[in-house]
Design a protein around this motif. Structure first.
Motif, mmCIF file in Angstrom:
data_model
loop_
_atom_site.group_PDB
_atom_site.id
_atom_site.type_symbol
_atom_site.label_atom_id
_atom_site.label_comp_id
_atom_site.label_asym_id
_atom_site.label_seq_id
_atom_site.Cartn_x
_atom_site.Cartn_y
_atom_site.Cartn_z
ATOM 1 N N MET A 102 0.817 -1.218 0.000
ATOM 2 C CA MET A 102 0.000 0.000 0.000
ATOM 3 C C MET A 102 0.851 1.269 0.000
ATOM 4 N N GLY A 103 2.175 1.120 0.066
ATOM 5 C CA GLY A 103 3.057 2.289 0.022
ATOM 6 C C GLY A 103 2.995 3.153 1.262
ATOM 7 N N THR A 104 2.596 2.568 2.394
ATOM 8 C CA THR A 104 2.434 3.352 3.626
ATOM 9 C C THR A 104 3.721 3.448 4.442
ATOM 10 N N VAL A 105 4.724 2.650 4.086
ATOM 11 C CA VAL A 105 5.963 2.613 4.871
ATOM 12 C C VAL A 105 7.162 2.773 3.946
ATOM 13 N N LYS A 106 8.094 3.613 4.347
ATOM 14 C CA LYS A 106 9.367 3.739 3.633
ATOM 15 C C LYS A 106 10.473 3.278 4.572
ATOM 16 N N LEU A 107 11.188 2.246 4.175
ATOM 17 C CA LEU A 107 12.264 1.707 5.004
ATOM 18 C C LEU A 107 13.456 2.647 5.015
ATOM 19 N N ASN A 108 14.147 2.704 6.169
ATOM 20 C CA ASN A 108 15.392 3.480 6.208
ATOM 21 C C ASN A 108 16.521 2.653 5.581
ATOM 22 N N ASP A 109 17.702 3.239 5.491
ATOM 23 C CA ASP A 109 18.808 2.573 4.785
ATOM 24 C C ASP A 109 19.156 1.222 5.419
ATOM 25 N N GLU A 110 19.183 1.177 6.742
ATOM 26 C CA GLU A 110 19.538 -0.049 7.455
ATOM 27 C C GLU A 110 18.502 -1.139 7.194
#
Length: 735
Positions: A188-196
């Motif tokens: 759903m595109g609700t979360v953007k992961l950080n680099d780690e």
């Protein structure tokens, strides 16, 4: 493929031997489900292999029918390998899979009821449990047996609610319809992961794309966003056409998890656990068998669903002892999941902030791949953790009455902890108080002669539960009223020790305007009741939440900034060699509940041992150094993961027969190269439900093949009919 008329061996659930010979009345493969009769009782079994009984043709019965469903050859290999390792019979393992009695039966006719949530009745605890049972199953119609089993109430309560119209008769049979649990998932595109997180997710994703067996440890501090990383893995496997199992130690963890899952994937997960209606269990089991249901979140029993093309297993909180099954056979679900993946050639993800020693050793030796998450997701900071030395800060007494002359009660909360609670409440933030002890007081004792209340059926003390006004045995559930006088000398009886109910009483006396809630297995009868408390915490309707280990697991309360551990020393000095590890894991997980939102967290550990290595490691955040020290000690003692243990617990309802049988076993105990057999000794809890218990412990190095030795040894002595032998490979519980 076997032809119609061929004689095959059929493995049946819970049968002690490896199956019976039957003649097929239709073609079947290895693993095909068949219906048979044994002693005129119907069973569902699976085709296990070629017949080997040597019986004449006229003695061999035909199967009743060959079913249009089967387990894979890999599943059969898993059953055999699991049986060899755990020493459960293959039939006992199959019973874990075929755990739906009417899985292949047509719908049965029986009266079903729905709950009238608009009914105006007085809600007792039992009635509320019934309401919760219907709410947690979306008000599905239930039979009387469903209601009794899920709500844990008596049939008389159900009958009363039928009479007063709160339970309304609905359909009289289970209606087969389109499976309600088949969902389609997408990002759903609700979360953007950080680099780690992205780096960890990419490594797991590569393994899913490559195929083949691998194990990843997702090792992240509390609040680091491990869930979103393995969600990414779930979607990758699902999009590749695979089925996915997401295992959790307790279904209570799904209270907030469900909304996170649906937010990420656009549809809810299918949830599998023991408190489902028979209809719902059947529907999900059949959906998994058909391959229509491809993503399930569940407790350890979900591992035994009839999976089709399983391509990923995630084991959340992999260190948790709830994965160890101890009543229907002894197995560790995490280890059996890894065994299944190794045979079927797909990846496993283990997730934890406090990984088990066994998992850390497998990472160190290169068997597993370690993935680290070192920062909290969303910018939250780690809590400040400090000790309160109870030798210098003894708790002050408190009064429950406004009368100044009323007797005072011994307190459990020190002045520094009370000051911190007061400051937190003044800042309109929330407090969690943790003590892993149910009830009000663990000891009921005479002040003069020392008599102590013990369970008549178990060799344990009775715990006083003020909420129900009775003493309760935590082993068998036996209850008794607290005696008005000592049955031994007639003097006054008092309670000693501290449980969560006593902490609530003290909090209400010291902070009368604070809104409190208790969380333990006594107060949380269903997932629904836990969700109500979680919802109240999130909405700010609770100021101080007090509870046991249920609170340590997975909950996210953004406005919770203070965690107070009432007795951090509990568990430090147990006889179990894992005591330090388990105490560290529990306290570290509890501490991780603080400061997960925009405000920094503060953790206070009340202790008489502020310099203990476990306490020190938690305060300075040096988990790896502590685990290294703990594992060095195990290496020297050749304890797991640097050695093997098998416990043999022998139970009998007559002490003399039990003692003789154990003596006979000891007299024929074999010599083990690189190991030894210790015992018999009385089990730490010698009597449970009027059965007496003795214990042997078999140790050996990691390469020793102990299981065949144990099987051969026990087979040398004839087992009396009133003796039970339980074998536990790599035990977690030493009681």
């Amino acid at each position: 493929m076997f032809k119609s008329g061929d004689v095959v061996k059929v493995l049946l659930p819970n049968v002690v031997n490896t199956g019976y010979d039957y003649r097929l009345n239709a073609p079947a493969d290895l693993g095909t489900f068949v219906e048979c009769r044994v002693m005129n009782r119907p069973y569902i079994g699976v085709v296990w292999g070629l017949a080997d009984s040597g019986l004449p043709d006229d003695k061999i019965k035909s199967v009743v029918r060959v079913l249009d469903a089967k387990l894979s050859v890999t599943d059969l290999q898993w059953i055999k390998r699991m049986s060899d390792w755990t020493l459960m019979t293959p039939g006992a393992v199959l019973k874990l899979i075929i755990n739906i009695p009417d899985a292949f039966s047509p719908p049965r006719y029986e009266q079903l009821y729905s709950f009238d949530f608009d009914a105006k009745i007085k809600m007792t605890d039992a009635r509320q449990a019934i309401a919760d049972a219907f709410a947690s199953n979306d008000n599905d119609a239930m039979s009387v047996n469903d209601i009794v089993n899920i709500a844990h109430v008596s049939q008389s309560v159900v009958r009363t609610m039928v009479k007063n119209g709160t339970l309304l008769p609905t359909d009289s049979r289970v209606v087969e319809k389109e499976n309600r649990f088949v969902h389609t998932y997408r990002d759903m595109g609700t979360v953007k992961l950080n680099d780690e997180q992205s780096a960890a997710a990419a490594q797991i994703g590569d393994a899913i794309a490559r195929g083949g067996f691998s194990v990843f440890l997702l090792d992240g501090i509390t609040g680091s966003g491990k869930t979103q990383v393995y969600f990414d893995s779930v979607l990758r496997a699902y999009n590749a056409g695979k089925s996915v199992l997401l295992m959790m130690p307790e279904i209570a963890l799904t209270a907030q998890f469900m909304s996170r899952f649906e937010s990420r994937f656009g549809a809810p997960p299918v949830v599998w656990h023991s408190n489902l209606t028979a209809t719902r269990r059947r529907e999900i089991w059949r959906g998994v068998l058909s391959g229509e249901i491809r993503v399930v979140v569940g407790t350890r029993s979900a591992l035994f669903l009839p999976w089709q093309d399983l391509g990923l297993i995630v084991v959340d909180e992999e260190h948790d002892t709830s994965y160890k099954q101890e009543d229907m056979g002894n197995y560790h679900a995490r280890d059996m999941a890894i065994l299944r993946a190794s045979l079927a050639k797909f990846p496993v993800v283990l997730a934890s902030a406090t990984p088990s020693a066994e998992t850390l050793e497998n990472v160190a030796t290169g068997k597993y791949h370690g993935l680290k998450l070192t920062s909290r997701f969303g910018g939250a900071t780690l809590p400040k953790i400090e000790t309160i030395d109870l030798r210098e800060n003894r708790p002050e007494p408190y009064q429950t009455s406004m009368d100044e002359n009323a007797p005072q009660n011994a307190g459990a909360l020190s002045v520094p902890l009370c000051d911190a609670i007061r400051e937190t409440l003044n800042n309109h933030q929330q407090v969690m108080l943790f003590i892993n002890r149910r009830g009000f007081a663990p000891i009921v004792q005479c002040k003069k002669c020392g008599w102590t209340a013990t369970c008549p059926d178990c060799s344990v003390g009775m715990t006083y539960h003020k909420r129900i006004g009775k003493m309760l045995c935590h082993m068998c559930g036996h209850t008794e009223p607290i005696p008005s006088a000592c049955p031994n000398c007639g003097n006054e009886v008092s309670t000693r020790g501290v449980g969560i109910e006593k902490i609530q009483e003290e909090i209400m006396a010291r902070f009368p305007s604070a809104r409190t809630a208790l969380v333990s297995s006594d107060t949380i009868a269903s997932r629904q009741s836990l969700e109500r408390i979680v919802s109240k915490m999130e909405s700010g309707e609770i100021d101080i939440i007090i509870g046991t280990q249920i609170l340590a697991k997975g909950h996210h309360f953004p406005n919770l900034t203070l965690v107070g551990v009432v007795d951090a020393d509990m568990g430090l000095f147990g006889t179990d060699f894992r005591a330090a590890e388990h105490t560290f894991q529990q306290l570290f997980q509890v501490a991780g509940r603080a400061g997960r939102g925009e405000y920094p967290g503060h953790v206070l550990l009340q202790t008489y041992q502020p310099d203990h290595p476990v306490i020190n490691a938690i305060c300075v955040g040096n988990r790896d150094e502590f685990m290294k020290m703990d594992m060095d000690g195990r290496r020297s003692a050749k304890m797991p993961p640097y050695g093997q243990l098998i416990a043999v617990v022998v139970e009998g309802n007559k002490e003399n027969i039990l003692q003789k049988y154990c003596a006979d076993l000891a007299s024929v105990a074999p010599k083990i190269n690189g190991g030894r057999i210790m015992g018999p000794v009385p089990a730490q809890i010698y009597q449970v439900r009027n059965w007496y218990r003795m214990r042997f412990l078999i140790s050996g190095d990691v390469r020793a093949m102990l299981q065949p030795i144990v099987v051969g040894w026990i087979a040398r002595v004839k087992q009396p009919t009133n003796i039970r032998v339980k074998i536990d490979v790599n035990p977690v519980n030493f009681m």
